[in-house]
Design a protein around this motif. Structure first.
Motif, PDB file in Angstrom:
ATOM      1  N   GLY A  79      52.076 -17.552  48.544  1.00  0.00           N
ATOM      2  CA  GLY A  79      51.497 -16.570  49.459  1.00  0.00           C
ATOM      3  C   GLY A  79      51.249 -17.039  50.876  1.00  0.00           C
ATOM      4  O   GLY A  79      51.109 -18.233  51.149  1.00  0.00           O
ATOM      5  N   ASP A 140      52.445  -8.957  55.651  1.00  0.00           N
ATOM      6  CA  ASP A 140      51.274  -9.656  55.111  1.00  0.00           C
ATOM      7  C   ASP A 140      50.122  -9.777  56.103  1.00  0.00           C
ATOM      8  O   ASP A 140      49.047 -10.240  55.728  1.00  0.00           O
ATOM      9  N   THR A 197      58.524 -10.452  53.830  1.00  0.00           N
ATOM     10  CA  THR A 197      57.474 -11.195  53.129  1.00  0.00           C
ATOM     11  C   THR A 197      56.337 -10.251  52.776  1.00  0.00           C
ATOM     12  O   THR A 197      55.832  -9.516  53.637  1.00  0.00           O
ATOM     13  N   CYS A 198      55.958 -10.254  51.506  1.00  0.00           N
ATOM     14  CA  CYS A 198      54.958  -9.311  50.996  1.00  0.00           C
ATOM     15  C   CYS A 198      53.676 -10.050  50.628  1.00  0.00           C
ATOM     16  O   CYS A 198      53.721 -11.198  50.192  1.00  0.00           O
ATOM     17  N   MET A 237      57.311 -14.183  49.388  1.00  0.00           N
ATOM     18  CA  MET A 237      55.908 -14.167  49.800  1.00  0.00           C
ATOM     19  C   MET A 237      55.488 -15.228  50.825  1.00  0.00           C
ATOM     20  O   MET A 237      54.282 -15.446  50.987  1.00  0.00           O
TER      21      MET A 237
END
Ligand code: R1P
Ligand code: URA
Length: 290
Positions: A79, A140, A197-198, A237
């Motif tokens: 993340g 994000d 990117t999540c 991510m």
């Protein structure tokens, strides 16, 4: 020059930076980041020698040489929030004097390459293939906490992205390009495209288990997005945070991912470990020569 306070740059009793637990001399200027901590040893087993190994939380660092090139492999965990920690601490290790706590006058530009896994958003980018990210497009929000600017092309791309995906309520996207000098070495055997990117693996990537989605069309809209020659190849991510922070800090960044899921044809790799190992061998073969 202003001293950075102990509460802002935290240095432990070993003289190492807080989360990574690495001292300046223990880090190489070429760094491969991986999400999975177990992946660090899968890379360093190819080293000719390992001079340094350290683990603190999910952050494992191995530094060594391969073909006389000094290399560090650092795990980030999952993340963009972890990327905030890793990129800031890697930068501090080379660009802030740990004795005086003052930013150095001569700044070092690191080469930072992510070696990860991702989901493909295109039918023609199958599972077990590799993607080199031309851009990281972040849903994000991490970069929105830092002062940053987009160039004219990026502004147009983001406008077009907002219109085509109708993401208006969920995030304020940002975008940064890869290091062109690194990307040019990773052409053969790599698909290229924009990596989204999540901030999550399930809802933010359109996966439905028990919860409904606020934007059920998201995955299809990402697949269909185009801007000139550019399309979205994949999502994962970490890439946008690495590209965004890396660019602000003056580092050369590139993200290379093995496709483990294809969301268009709804397949998962039958041997994702083999795909990752094959990416590791390919990337180390190239990195050791550049
Ligand atoms: C999710 O399964 C994780 O895998 C991908 C995503 O970015 C996320 O970190 O990358 P890594 O395999 O490098 O962890
Ligand atoms: N990592 C992700 O973030 N998404 C996928 O679909 C596969 C790996």
């Amino acid at each position: 020059m202003k001293q950075i306070a102990p509460s802002e740059l935290i240095i432990n009793s070993r003289g190492a930076v807080y989360h990574l637990d690495v001292r300046p001399e223990e880090l190489a200027t070429t760094i491969i980041t991986v999400g999975d901590p177990d992946r660090v040893a899968l890379l360093s087993r190819h080293f000719d020698n390992i001079e340094f190994k350290r683990q603190h939380r999910e952050f494992i660092t191995h530094t060594g040489t391969i073909n006389n090139k000094r290399l560090s492999v650092v795990s980030t965990g999952i993340g963009p929030d972890n990327i905030d920690i890793v990129i800031n601490e890697l930068d501090a290790l080379v660009n802030i004097d740990f004795e005086t706590r003052i930013i150095k006058e001569d700044l070092t530009s690191l080469q930072i390459m992510r070696l990860g896994t991702c989901g493909s958003l295109q039918k023609d980018i199958p599972v077990d293939s590799f993607v080199a990210s031309t851009h990281g497009l972040g849903l994000d929000n991490l970069l929105n906490f830092y002062r940053h600017e987009h160039n004219d092309e990026e502004k147009l791309m983001l406008q077009s992205f907002m219109t085509q995906t109708q993401l208006n309520n969920s995030s304020q996207p940002y975008i940064s390009g890869a290091s062109a000098s690194l990307l040019k070495n990773f052409v053969d055997g790599f698909h290229q495209g924009i990596t989204v990117t999540c901030p999550g693996f399930y809802g933010p990537q359109g996966r439905v288990l028990r919860l409904g989605l606020s934007n059920p069309q998201l995955v299809d809209r990402l697949t269909d997005f185009s801007f000139g020659q550019h399309r979205i190849s994949n999502f994962e991510m970490e890439t946008s945070a690495i590209y965004g922070l890396g660019r602000l800090l003056g580092h050369h960044c590139l993200s290379l991912n093995a496709v483990v899921a294809n969301r268009v044809v709804k397949e998962f790799s039958k041997d994702s470990a083999a795909a990752v190992n094959s990416l590791i061998e390919k990337v180390l073969g190239i990195v050791s020569t550049i």
